[in-house]
Design a protein around this motif. Structure first.
Motif, PDB file in Angstrom:
ATOM      1  N   ASN A  30      -3.058  -3.034   4.169  1.00  0.00           N
ATOM      2  CA  ASN A  30      -3.735  -2.461   5.359  1.00  0.00           C
ATOM      3  C   ASN A  30      -3.762  -1.176   5.450  1.00  0.00           C
ATOM      4  N   ASN A  31      -3.298  -0.298   4.535  1.00  0.00           N
ATOM      5  CA  ASN A  31      -3.213   1.200   4.639  1.00  0.00           C
ATOM      6  C   ASN A  31      -4.110   1.942   3.503  1.00  0.00           C
ATOM      7  N   PHE A  32      -3.859   0.952   2.200  1.00  0.00           N
ATOM      8  CA  PHE A  32      -4.317   1.793   1.118  1.00  0.00           C
ATOM      9  C   PHE A  32      -5.767   0.834   0.578  1.00  0.00           C
ATOM     10  N   ALA A  33      -5.318  -0.290  -0.016  1.00  0.00           N
ATOM     11  CA  ALA A  33      -6.673  -1.148  -0.479  1.00  0.00           C
ATOM     12  C   ALA A  33      -6.604  -2.454  -0.322  1.00  0.00           C
ATOM     13  N   ARG A  72       1.937   3.414  14.902  1.00  0.00           N
ATOM     14  CA  ARG A  72       0.912   3.696  13.705  1.00  0.00           C
ATOM     15  C   ARG A  72       1.054   2.602  12.452  1.00  0.00           C
ATOM     16  N   PHE A  73       2.228   2.009  12.318  1.00  0.00           N
ATOM     17  CA  PHE A  73       1.988   0.880  11.283  1.00  0.00           C
ATOM     18  C   PHE A  73       2.826  -0.380  12.130  1.00  0.00           C
ATOM     19  N   PHE A 125      -4.524  -4.592  -8.125  1.00  0.00           N
ATOM     20  CA  PHE A 125      -3.341  -3.635  -8.815  1.00  0.00           C
ATOM     21  C   PHE A 125      -2.734  -3.084  -7.613  1.00  0.00           C
ATOM     22  N   VAL A 126      -3.179  -2.505  -6.889  1.00  0.00           N
ATOM     23  CA  VAL A 126      -2.728  -1.462  -5.785  1.00  0.00           C
ATOM     24  C   VAL A 126      -2.080  -2.486  -4.814  1.00  0.00           C
ATOM     25  N   PHE A 135       0.565  -1.580   2.002  1.00  0.00           N
ATOM     26  CA  PHE A 135      -0.370  -1.365   1.042  1.00  0.00           C
ATOM     27  C   PHE A 135      -1.764  -1.966   1.086  1.00  0.00           C
ATOM     28  N   PHE A 163       1.800  -2.300  -6.673  1.00  0.00           N
ATOM     29  CA  PHE A 163       2.403  -1.172  -6.074  1.00  0.00           C
ATOM     30  C   PHE A 163       3.552  -1.695  -4.974  1.00  0.00           C
ATOM     31  N   PHE A 214       5.525  -3.736  -5.459  1.00  0.00           N
ATOM     32  CA  PHE A 214       6.331  -4.280  -6.318  1.00  0.00           C
ATOM     33  C   PHE A 214       7.204  -3.028  -6.797  1.00  0.00           C
ATOM     34  N   PHE A 219       7.379  -0.372  -5.609  1.00  0.00           N
ATOM     35  CA  PHE A 219       7.992   0.613  -4.557  1.00  0.00           C
ATOM     36  C   PHE A 219       9.259  -0.043  -4.025  1.00  0.00           C
ATOM     37  N   ASP A 251      -8.360  -4.127  -3.871  1.00  0.00           N
ATOM     38  CA  ASP A 251      -7.991  -3.735  -5.206  1.00  0.00           C
ATOM     39  C   ASP A 251      -6.629  -4.454  -5.497  1.00  0.00           C
TER      40      ASP A 251
END
Lengths: 215, 202
Positions: free
Chosen positions: B120-123, B52-53, B128-129, B118, B133, B135, B137, B126
């Motif tokens: 590959n899976n969120f943004a 999955r990841f 910021f993300v 982040f 994020f 960081f 985390f 973006d």
């Protein structure tokens, strides 16, 4: 015609409730920050002066970038409320005891803990707002995973605050104001509690329900 | 085995070998068991979520380096790592700083895998993300580690807890550990941002 529409839109935007709310909120936040900073300078509370610089920077940053940061009015209200709680905690004394050290529930729950819960709740809401546009389009479909990520990021915000406290100790010798190992551990635990509460709130009221998505 | 699976598999084999070697006659067996919990949870999690990841080979290398450093620390117990003795004596330090190095390396080495996660899976776009994020985390994981350390101290066994903690008499130990992760992650984040700026310019 389109010019007129633009002009009308701008006027409506200026007079809109949202904009007025934001101006009131900005004046309220700036006023209590200025008031408490003056008080802190008079009382020679340099830890707060150190913090207020940071808080003013945040206020300015939010003022100019709140749209980019996707901060909604309720979140801005929460942020301002959190700021007010923090500044009151540092500057208000009941007898000889600072509000931050006052126990709301004897031996168990201090005002400091309440501020940490509100702070991390706010941080989790900000994180959620950031991730919101991507939640539906990402590979991770699990809401639990998304909520865990939101909790962790909020906890990260809180941990950065603890690091700043260490900075206050190193740079302005605020050793008596910010607590020790035990205080730090409790702060982190209450941060975790606040962000977890926010996760439950988001799960219950802000995330799209399965049934709604299937409609 | 597919060609793309070969490198992560080699990393896993190397880690298992180091883990077994370090599990032989650890200096404090109970401390070693407690500190190995991270490896026992983290490595199988990577294996089970591999399909999955799938991280890049760079990420697997960085994770391997960190896990080896942690495993060595758990073999000796962080406050007694012998490799650090010459440095401690040379600079006349009052304590063994191996734990501080590992905290710093956690931020520096683990930022990139989380950045990938982040991105590959969120943004992808973006900023910021994508950059901030991971960081937060990293710093949050540091905070959770400190909470666990504290709970071990007060609940499991106070005597063992103090050895596990590696507080070594410093009341600001938790903040310093988190600050080192913060600095480590900040450095890697800056390098990645600069690298991407240069890449975009070219």
């Amino acid at each position: 015609m389109s010019k007129q529409t633009n002009w009308q839109t701008k006027l409506y935007d200026f007079l809109s409730v949202k904009k007025n709310k934001l101006i009131v909120l900005l004046i309220f936040t700036a006023s209590y920050l200025i008031l408490f900073t003056i008080l802190a300078v008079l009382k020679k509370n340099y830890e707060f002066v150190f913090y207020s610089i940071f808080l003013f920077a945040i206020l300015l940053f939010v003022r100019f970038y709140y749209k980019d940061l996707r901060l909604t009015v309720p979140i801005l209200v929460l942020l301002s409320f959190f700021g007010a709680l923090h500044t009151m905690g540092v500057n208000i004394y009941i007898g000889n005891t600072r509000l931050y050290e006052i126990y709301i529930y004897p031996r168990l729950f201090r005002y400091d803990n309440l501020v940490h819960i509100v702070g991390s709740f706010t941080a989790a809401m900000i994180s959620f707002n950031f991730l919101r546009p991507y939640i539906e389009s990402v590979k991770i479909k699990s809401k639990t995973v998304t909520l865990i990520i939101i909790v962790l990021i909020a906890l990260g915000f809180g941990a950065v605050n603890e690091i700043l406290e260490l900075g206050a100790v190193v740079f302005v010798d605020a050793q008596n104001q910010v607590g020790d190992y035990m205080n730090n551990a409790l702060d982190l635990c209450f941060n975790l509690l606040g962000s977890t509460l926010a996760a439950f709130y988001i799960r219950s009221y802000m995330m799209e329900k399965k049934e709604e998505r299937n409609k | 085995m597919k060609k793309q699976d070969r490198y992560p598999f080699i990393c896993l084999v190397i880690f298992i070998a180091v883990f077994i070697i370090c599990a032989i006659k650890p200096v404090y067996p109970r401390d070693h068991l407690l500190e190995s919990l991270l490896s026992i949870i983290f490595v199988p999690m990577l294996v089970f979520t591999y399909r999955r990841f799938r991280f890049s080979n760079t990420s697997y290398t960085l994770m391997l380096v960190f896990m080896i450093m942690h495993t060595i620390g758990s073999h000796y117990t962080y406050s007694n790592v012998v490799f650090m003795d010459p440095i401690t004596n040379f600079f006349n330090f009052s304590r063994n700083h191996y734990d501080r190095i590992v905290h710093f390396m956690f931020g520096a080495l683990m930022y990139y895998p989380f950045f990938e996660l982040f991105k590959n899976n969120f943004a992808k776009k973006d900023k910021f993300v994508k950059y901030l994020f991971p960081f937060f985390f990293i710093v949050a994981l540091g905070a959770i580690y400190e909470i666990i350390e504290w709970l071990v101290t007060i609940i499991v066994e106070p005597e063992l807890g103090l050895a596990y903690l590696g507080v070594q008499g410093d009341i600001w130990d938790a903040q310093k550990d988190m600050a080192l992760k913060f600095i480590g992650a900040l450095i890697t984040m800056t390098i990645i941002i600069l690298k991407n700026i240069l890449k975009n310019k070219n």
